[in-house]
Design a protein around this motif. Structure first.
Motif, short mmCIF file in Angstrom:
data_model
loop_
_atom_site.label_atom_id
_atom_site.label_comp_id
_atom_site.label_asym_id
_atom_site.label_seq_id
_atom_site.Cartn_x
_atom_site.Cartn_y
_atom_site.Cartn_z
N ALA A 1 -10.58 -1.94 2.94
CA ALA A 1 -10.48 -2.33 1.53
C ALA A 1 -10.06 -3.79 1.43
O ALA A 1 -9.42 -4.34 2.33
CB ALA A 1 -9.46 -1.45 0.79
N TYR B 1 0.83 -1.20 0.00
CA TYR B 1 0.00 0.00 0.00
C TYR B 1 0.86 1.25 0.00
O TYR B 1 0.58 2.23 -0.70
CB TYR B 1 -0.93 -0.01 1.21
CG TYR B 1 -2.12 0.91 1.05
CD1 TYR B 1 -3.32 0.42 0.55
CD2 TYR B 1 -2.05 2.26 1.38
CE1 TYR B 1 -4.41 1.26 0.38
CE2 TYR B 1 -3.12 3.09 1.21
CZ TYR B 1 -4.31 2.58 0.72
OH TYR B 1 -5.39 3.43 0.54
N ASP C 1 -8.03 -6.55 -1.15
CA ASP C 1 -6.97 -6.59 -2.15
C ASP C 1 -6.96 -7.97 -2.79
O ASP C 1 -6.99 -8.98 -2.09
CB ASP C 1 -5.63 -6.29 -1.48
CG ASP C 1 -4.47 -6.34 -2.43
OD1 ASP C 1 -4.67 -6.03 -3.62
OD2 ASP C 1 -3.35 -6.67 -1.98
N SER D 1 -10.06 2.00 -6.24
CA SER D 1 -8.77 1.35 -6.52
C SER D 1 -9.01 -0.04 -7.11
O SER D 1 -9.95 -0.72 -6.77
CB SER D 1 -7.94 1.23 -5.25
OG SER D 1 -7.53 2.50 -4.82
N SER E 1 -9.89 4.00 -1.81
CA SER E 1 -10.13 2.56 -1.85
C SER E 1 -11.42 2.22 -2.60
O SER E 1 -11.57 1.12 -3.10
CB SER E 1 -10.19 2.00 -0.43
OG SER E 1 -11.36 2.46 0.26
#
Length: 296
Positions: free
Chosen positions: A161, A100, A163, A296, A293
């Motif tokens: 968030a 990040y 990922d 993203s 976020s």
């Protein structure tokens, strides 16, 4: 604020009395007097001195650690009082894990500086374990980490968030052309992974356990960029975040291998000290993180 602690911390971080005096706009004898007075107060010698540098001894390490925490609390108190009547401003110490911090955080800091120029961000990048410990020890105001934190009694963690992580290979690797990759093939490959304590390493270990295999060959590197360069060069394959590989996928230097059970999904969390008070600078930074976020 205790001037003795400020002089002591500055001297340690500057490395000698003359640079500390210059930083504090004091004379060198005055710096020495403050250090001696602090040593008398605590009842122990804190620094090993010579003509060129100073070095912490064991007692000094203890005092330095707590002095940093005390000075940080003072700054935080002052910022909270200022926030009652002023706009978001002041220093904001931010920590982030490598993925990040290197690939998403720079864009957030750019937004922060554009919208709130009076906030002065100071950034620390480290692995998840290190960032969580720095927040827990009050050396950072806020952190962004991956994986599971180990300091829940000292910090508050707020997931914000998800990922997606994929298996990446070089563009000319045979896996790049296969419709599916079986476990036997995966096991025989050289896997390039991050160091222990990294959230990316934790995700890779979780994937190995879920797919019930261990790589025959494992290389451990301490940098995501180095891992990407090594995979591009054909040294091995890896598991990385989509945040870290967008440029390489666009350029065609990396490809995603079609592996059953991927992508691996992990959470990112904002971590703060376990108290209800937050400066306006922290509040606006958290909001910018959430906004970023969302797309993203």
């Amino acid at each position: 604020m205790d001037q003795h602690l400020l002089v002591f911390v500055t001297t340690v971080e500057m490395g000698n009395f003359s640079r500390a005096a210059e930083e504090l706009h004091m004379t060198q004898p005055a710096v020495s007097q403050y250090i001696q007075a602090l040593e008398r107060t605590v009842g122990a010698r804190l620094l090993e001195r010579n003509s060129k540098f100073v070095r912490l001894n064991k007692a000094g390490e203890l005092v330095y650690h707590h002095a940093k925490e005390i000075l940080g609390l003072y700054t935080r108190m002052k910022d909270l009082v200022d926030d009652l009547s002023n706009t978001a401003s002041g220093e904001l110490t931010i920590g982030a894990s490598y993925t990040y911090g290197e690939y998403v955080l720079p864009h957030i800091i750019a937004d922060l500086r554009n919208q709130y120029p009076r906030i002065q961000p100071r950034i620390t990048i480290g692995n998840t374990k290190d960032i969580a410990e720095l927040v827990a020890g009050r050396h950072l105001d806020i952190g962004i980490v991956e994986g599971n934190d180990k300091h829940r009694e000292k910090i508050h963690a707020e997931p914000f968030a998800e990922d997606a992580m994929f298996v990446y290979v070089s563009a000319d690797h045979r896996f790049a052309r296969q419709e599916s990759v079986d476990l036997a093939q995966l096991q025989e490959e050289t896997w390039i992974v991050r160091e222990q304590g990294s959230g990316t390493r934790e995700a890779a270990e979780r994937m190995f356990a879920a797919l019930q295999f261990r790589p025959a060959h494992l290389l451990e590197f301490g940098s995501t960029q180095l891992i990407k360069e090594s995979v591009e060069a054909g040294l091995g394959i890896t598991l990385l975040s989509h945040w870290a590989t967008r440029k390489e996928l666009t350029l065609g230097s990396l490809s995603i291998a079609k592996v059953t059970g991927t992508p691996i999904i992990r959470q990112f969390s904002l971590v703060t000290q376990a108290n209800p008070y937050q400066t306006k600078a922290m509040q606006v930074f958290r909001e910018l993180v959430r906004v970023r976020s969302s797309f993203s």
